[in-house]
Design a protein around this motif. Structure first.
Motif, short mmCIF file in Angstrom:
data_model
loop_
_atom_site.label_atom_id
_atom_site.label_comp_id
_atom_site.label_asym_id
_atom_site.label_seq_id
_atom_site.Cartn_x
_atom_site.Cartn_y
_atom_site.Cartn_z
N LEU A 68 0.83 -1.21 0.00
CA LEU A 68 0.00 0.00 0.00
C LEU A 68 0.86 1.25 0.00
CD1 LEU A 68 -2.81 1.21 0.06
CD2 LEU A 68 -2.72 1.15 2.56
N ARG A 69 1.99 1.22 0.72
CA ARG A 69 2.90 2.36 0.68
C ARG A 69 3.36 2.64 -0.75
NH1 ARG A 69 7.63 2.32 -1.33
NH2 ARG A 69 8.06 0.35 -0.31
N ALA A 70 3.58 1.59 -1.52
CA ALA A 70 4.05 1.74 -2.90
C ALA A 70 2.95 2.21 -3.84
CB ALA A 70 4.62 0.42 -3.40
N LEU A 71 1.69 1.93 -3.50
CA LEU A 71 0.57 2.21 -4.41
C LEU A 71 -0.31 3.37 -3.96
CD1 LEU A 71 -0.74 -1.44 -5.06
CD2 LEU A 71 0.82 -0.11 -6.50
N ARG A 72 -0.20 3.81 -2.76
CA ARG A 72 -1.17 4.73 -2.19
C ARG A 72 -1.43 5.97 -3.05
NH1 ARG A 72 -2.58 4.83 3.09
NH2 ARG A 72 -0.59 3.91 3.72
N ASN A 73 -2.68 6.12 -3.44
CA ASN A 73 -3.13 7.28 -4.22
C ASN A 73 -2.49 7.37 -5.61
OD1 ASN A 73 -5.14 8.60 -2.66
ND2 ASN A 73 -3.56 9.35 -1.27
N ARG A 74 -1.90 6.29 -6.08
CA ARG A 74 -1.29 6.30 -7.41
C ARG A 74 -2.22 5.64 -8.42
NH1 ARG A 74 3.80 7.99 -7.10
NH2 ARG A 74 4.96 7.71 -5.16
N PRO A 75 -2.50 6.30 -9.54
CA PRO A 75 -3.20 5.60 -10.63
C PRO A 75 -2.42 4.34 -10.99
CG PRO A 75 -3.08 7.95 -11.07
CD PRO A 75 -2.19 7.70 -9.89
N THR A 76 -3.11 3.22 -11.03
CA THR A 76 -2.43 1.94 -11.12
C THR A 76 -3.03 1.04 -12.20
OG1 THR A 76 -1.86 2.02 -8.76
CG2 THR A 76 -1.80 -0.14 -9.82
N THR A 77 -2.17 0.55 -13.08
CA THR A 77 -2.56 -0.42 -14.10
C THR A 77 -2.45 -1.82 -13.50
OG1 THR A 77 -1.79 1.01 -15.90
CG2 THR A 77 -2.00 -1.35 -16.38
N LEU A 78 -3.45 -2.65 -13.79
CA LEU A 78 -3.49 -4.01 -13.27
C LEU A 78 -3.03 -4.98 -14.34
CD1 LEU A 78 -7.04 -3.87 -11.60
CD2 LEU A 78 -4.83 -3.17 -10.61
N CYS B 274 -6.91 3.89 -7.74
CA CYS B 274 -5.87 4.49 -6.89
C CYS B 274 -6.03 3.92 -5.48
CB CYS B 274 -6.01 6.01 -6.85
SG CYS B 274 -5.79 6.84 -8.42
N PRO B 275 -5.36 2.81 -5.19
CA PRO B 275 -5.55 2.18 -3.89
C PRO B 275 -5.26 3.12 -2.72
CG PRO B 275 -4.37 0.72 -5.37
CD PRO B 275 -4.42 2.05 -6.04
N THR B 276 -6.15 3.10 -1.74
CA THR B 276 -5.94 3.87 -0.51
C THR B 276 -6.02 2.98 0.72
OG1 THR B 276 -8.30 4.41 -0.43
CG2 THR B 276 -6.84 6.03 -1.51
N GLU B 277 -6.27 1.70 0.51
CA GLU B 277 -6.31 0.75 1.61
C GLU B 277 -5.96 -0.63 1.07
OE1 GLU B 277 -10.49 0.05 3.00
OE2 GLU B 277 -10.87 1.84 1.80
N VAL B 278 -5.50 -1.50 1.95
CA VAL B 278 -5.04 -2.82 1.54
C VAL B 278 -6.18 -3.61 0.89
CG1 VAL B 278 -4.03 -4.99 2.34
CG2 VAL B 278 -3.27 -2.82 3.32
N ALA B 279 -7.40 -3.36 1.31
CA ALA B 279 -8.54 -4.09 0.74
C ALA B 279 -8.63 -3.91 -0.77
CB ALA B 279 -9.84 -3.62 1.40
N ALA B 280 -8.20 -2.78 -1.28
CA ALA B 280 -8.24 -2.56 -2.73
C ALA B 280 -7.26 -3.48 -3.44
CB ALA B 280 -7.92 -1.10 -3.05
N VAL B 281 -6.13 -3.74 -2.81
CA VAL B 281 -5.13 -4.64 -3.39
C VAL B 281 -5.67 -6.06 -3.42
CG1 VAL B 281 -2.76 -5.50 -3.18
CG2 VAL B 281 -3.29 -3.12 -2.58
N VAL B 282 -6.28 -6.49 -2.33
CA VAL B 282 -6.84 -7.84 -2.26
C VAL B 282 -8.00 -7.98 -3.23
CG1 VAL B 282 -7.93 -9.54 -0.75
CG2 VAL B 282 -6.08 -8.10 0.12
N TRP B 283 -8.81 -6.93 -3.36
CA TRP B 283 -9.92 -6.94 -4.32
C TRP B 283 -9.38 -7.15 -5.74
CZ3 TRP B 283 -11.03 -3.81 -8.51
CH2 TRP B 283 -12.30 -3.96 -9.07
N ALA B 284 -8.29 -6.48 -6.08
CA ALA B 284 -7.70 -6.64 -7.41
C ALA B 284 -7.11 -8.03 -7.58
CB ALA B 284 -6.63 -5.57 -7.64
N ALA B 285 -6.54 -8.59 -6.51
CA ALA B 285 -6.00 -9.95 -6.58
C ALA B 285 -7.10 -10.94 -6.92
CB ALA B 285 -5.33 -10.32 -5.26
N ASN B 286 -8.32 -10.69 -6.44
CA ASN B 286 -9.45 -11.56 -6.78
C ASN B 286 -9.74 -11.56 -8.27
OD1 ASN B 286 -11.82 -13.22 -6.16
ND2 ASN B 286 -12.98 -11.41 -6.74
N LEU B 287 -9.34 -10.49 -8.96
CA LEU B 287 -9.53 -10.40 -10.41
C LEU B 287 -8.38 -11.05 -11.17
CD1 LEU B 287 -10.76 -6.70 -10.80
CD2 LEU B 287 -12.14 -8.77 -10.56
N GLY B 288 -7.46 -11.63 -10.44
CA GLY B 288 -6.30 -12.25 -11.09
C GLY B 288 -5.17 -11.28 -11.32
#
Length: 336
Positions: A46-56, A98-112
């Motif tokens: 999350l420190r690496a991604l916080r508030n950053r537009p992010t391509t999956l 733009c992830p602001t919490e760890v849950a956003a990262v886990v949510w994206a992991a669910n998408l593969g």
């Protein structure tokens, strides 16, 4: 294992479908393993991604299946995951998560999503990068040890310019070094700074380091990929899982660890152990923001005293003012 599981991530509940789907057949790692990995390193990623537009970078059927880069936020994006609007070189734009919490990262992991590719900007200001990213890319005939030697010299160059970098493995054979900067310079200026740094490295070790954009000119050297600082070019985030059979990850390192590190030792299974013992070794990055005046002065001096101007942009970029021809040297010679 059932068809779904629910994971508690902070104050969120993230639903994981098909948790037993195997993503890394060679190691037997499943979607649930991937989600639990990102939970384990949550503060770091999350420190690496916080508030950053992010391509999956998504692999819905695992590393042996089809993959794609998703730049635009998925249509089923939860309302608690914000987006940031970024513009491409073509003039088109997209709203990226733009992830602001760890849950956003886990949510994206669910998408593969295995690998997260954040822009070097924050959603509050998407026109001014707040990171200068240096990619040390081993070419055929070189390896991680060669990248380490280049990184050691890079550290000296950065220090001479009043800059400090934070190194990490690429998840392959290379090294990435990120420099936090004040968000006051344009993409063009940041790229120009990266070129100046790369040229100084090349001057110090021309037999081992190159800035040659064309592969036929690089030889067995470390290529300093300055175009990773061009608009719409991104580098895998720290802690991202890479789409290779052994599930390696991009591992943040302390400088003293770089020489003895073995990139293959950092993977989906081992990184949580390291993180539990050491925490995020790049946790202090956000406490710093350096300035680029001295790097830009070096670029001006290169142009003024050595006639070294711009270098070619990636092929998808529009032609830029002052850019040399984008013609492969052997082809230009044949046509000439």
């Amino acid at each position: 294992m059932g068809e779904t599981v629910e994971l508690t991530v902070g104050e969120r509940t993230v639903r994981l479908s098909n948790p037993g789907k195997v993503y890394f057949p060679g190691r037997g790692f499943t979607k649930l393993d991937l989600a639990r990995y990102y939970l384990a390193v949550g503060d770091g990623v999350l420190r690496a991604l916080r508030n950053r537009p992010t391509t999956l970078e998504r692999y819905p059927d695992g590393v042996e299946g089809e993959s794609f880069f998703q730049k635009r936020a998925p249509k089923n994006l939860p309302d608690w995951i914000p987006t940031g609007r970024i513009s491409f070189p073509s003039g088109r734009y997209a709203d990226e998560i733009c992830p602001t919490e760890v849950a956003a990262v886990v949510w994206a992991a669910n998408l593969g999503c295995l690998t997260f590719h954040p822009w070097p900007v924050r959603r509050e200001d998407t026109e001014h990068p707040d990171e200068l990213r240096i990619d040390l890319d081993p070419q055929p005939g070189t390896d991680y040890r060669d990248a380490v030697r280049a990184a050691d010299q890079l550290r000296e160059v950065l220090d001479g310019l009043g800059l400090r970098g934070w190194p990490k493995t690429s998840g392959g054979r290379g090294l990435h070094v990120f420099v936090p900067i004040e968000p006051r310079w344009t993409f063009t200026q940041v790229r120009r700074s990266a070129i100046a740094v790369a040229r100084e490295l090349e001057r110090r070790a021309p037999e081992r380091i190159t800035t040659a954009w064309w592969k036929e000119e690089r030889g067995s050297k470390i290529f300093v990929d300055y175009n990773q600082t061009a608009r719409d070019r991104t580098i895998a985030s720290a802690y991202s899982v890479r789409p290779r059979p052994d599930a390696p990850v991009s591992a943040p390192l302390r400088w003293e660890e770089v020489p003895d590190a073995r990139p293959q030792d950092f993977d989906l299974a081992t990184m949580p152990v390291r993180f539990r013992e050491l925490g995020d070794v790049h946790a202090d990055m956000d406490e710093h923001a350096f300035r680029l005046e001295r790097a830009l002065e070096l670029a001006d001096r290169d142009e003024r005293e050595h006639g070294l101007g711009d270098l070619p942009y990636p092929p998808e970029h529009p032609k830029m003012k002052g850019e040399p021809k984008r013609v492969q040297p052997s082809r230009a010679k044949a046509e000439g």
